[in-house]
Design an enzyme around this catalytic site. Structure first.
Site, PDB file in Angstrom:
ATOM      1  N   SER A 145      83.509  94.485 -10.878  1.00 30.04           N
ATOM      2  CA  SER A 145      83.017  95.387  -9.836  1.00 30.04           C
ATOM      3  C   SER A 145      83.780  96.699  -9.922  1.00 30.04           C
ATOM      4  CB  SER A 145      83.253  94.771  -8.453  1.00 30.04           C
ATOM      5  OG  SER A 145      83.046  95.723  -7.427  1.00 30.04           O
ATOM      6  N   TYR A 158      89.237  90.881  -2.632  1.00 26.98           N
ATOM      7  CA  TYR A 158      88.093  90.769  -3.546  1.00 26.98           C
ATOM      8  C   TYR A 158      88.278  91.765  -4.696  1.00 26.98           C
ATOM      9  CZ  TYR A 158      83.342  91.677  -5.271  1.00 26.98           C
ATOM     10  OH  TYR A 158      82.227  91.872  -6.065  1.00 26.98           O
TER      11      TYR A 158
END
Length: 253
Positions: A145, A158
């Site tokens: 990501s 995350y």
């Protein structure tokens, strides 16, 4: 779909967490390009629905339930793929969780464990099971990501797990060379069920769009196209790399 080439004709591909969102679009794209695709997610109902959709599009597909943190289900995913197709050419590791918006120093240990286990460790363990079947010319793509470059406040831990995947890509590319290439895609913000809490908020959404150079959020098809390139022989001389697919959103120099 006639508009795509057939770069994956005769290839067998596993995509984890692939019954919706980015994972589904990756499986669909590789299937359109000729692959036999093995899709999976935690719920049988989701697997059945996704298999039906892909089959209706003329894609050869096998659907299996696989919670990536479950050792037996991971092994089953590999074994059933080999039983049915006799080989394995590409693995796309897409499963991830983002269970908490808490600050890192306020995140419970059980949540830290869940983030680490699913976002990082499960990819390693899956590849341990798959490695004996990955022959010359095979390919692995990890889905990270843009949050891995600068973990945002609402997704701090995350983001850190996604940072780890950049290092894992480099380490595995070295370890699995020269037979298997290992690369990584770092998506920007894509409206999916996973990012609902961000992309359904008009104010947040506009803010994110303004941070891109293309003035839009990404699509699941944008991500699938990038994965298809890295997994294909078009990227035969590319390994250990992370491809940012984020509309020009700032990531790194």
């Amino acid at each position: 779909m006639e508009k795509f080439g057939k770069r994956f004709q005769g290839k067998v591909v596993i995509v984890t967490a692939s019954t919706q969102g980015i994972g589904f679009s990756i499986a669909e794209r590789l299937g359109f390009e000729g692959a036999s695709v093995v899709i999976s997610s935690r719920k049988q109902k989701n697997v059945d629905e996704a298999v039906k959709k892909l089959s209706n599009e003329g894609i050869e597909v096998l659907g299996l339930v696989c919670h990536v943190s479950n050792a037996q289900e991971r092994k089953n995913l590999i074994q059933k793929t080999i039983q049915k197709y006799g080989k394995l050419d590409v693995i796309v590791s897409n499963a991830a969780v983002s269970p908490s918006p808490d600050a890192i120093l306020e995140t419970k240990e059980s949540v830290l464990d869940k983030l680490w286990n699913i976002n990082v460790k499960a990819s390693i363990l899956l590849l341990q099971d798959a490695a004996p079947y990955l022959k010359k010319g095979s390919s692995v793509v990890l889905i990270s990501s843009i949050a891995g470059f600068s973990p945002p406040a609402l997704m701090g831990m995350y983001g850190v797990t996604k940072t780890a995947l950049f290092g894992l890509t480099k380490a595995l590319a070295s370890e699995m060379s020269p037979h298997t290439r290992v690369n990584c895609v770092a998506p920007g913000f894509v409206p999916t069920h996973f990012t609902d809490f961000i992309t359904k908020n008009e104010h947040l959404r506009r803010g994110i769009e303004s941070e891109t150079l293309l003035n839009r959020l990404g699509t699941t098809q944008d991500m699938a196209g990038a994965v298809a390139y890295l997994a294909s022989d078009d990227a035969a001389y590319v390994t250990g790399e992370t491809l940012v697919v984020a509309g020009g959103m700032h990531s790194r120099l």
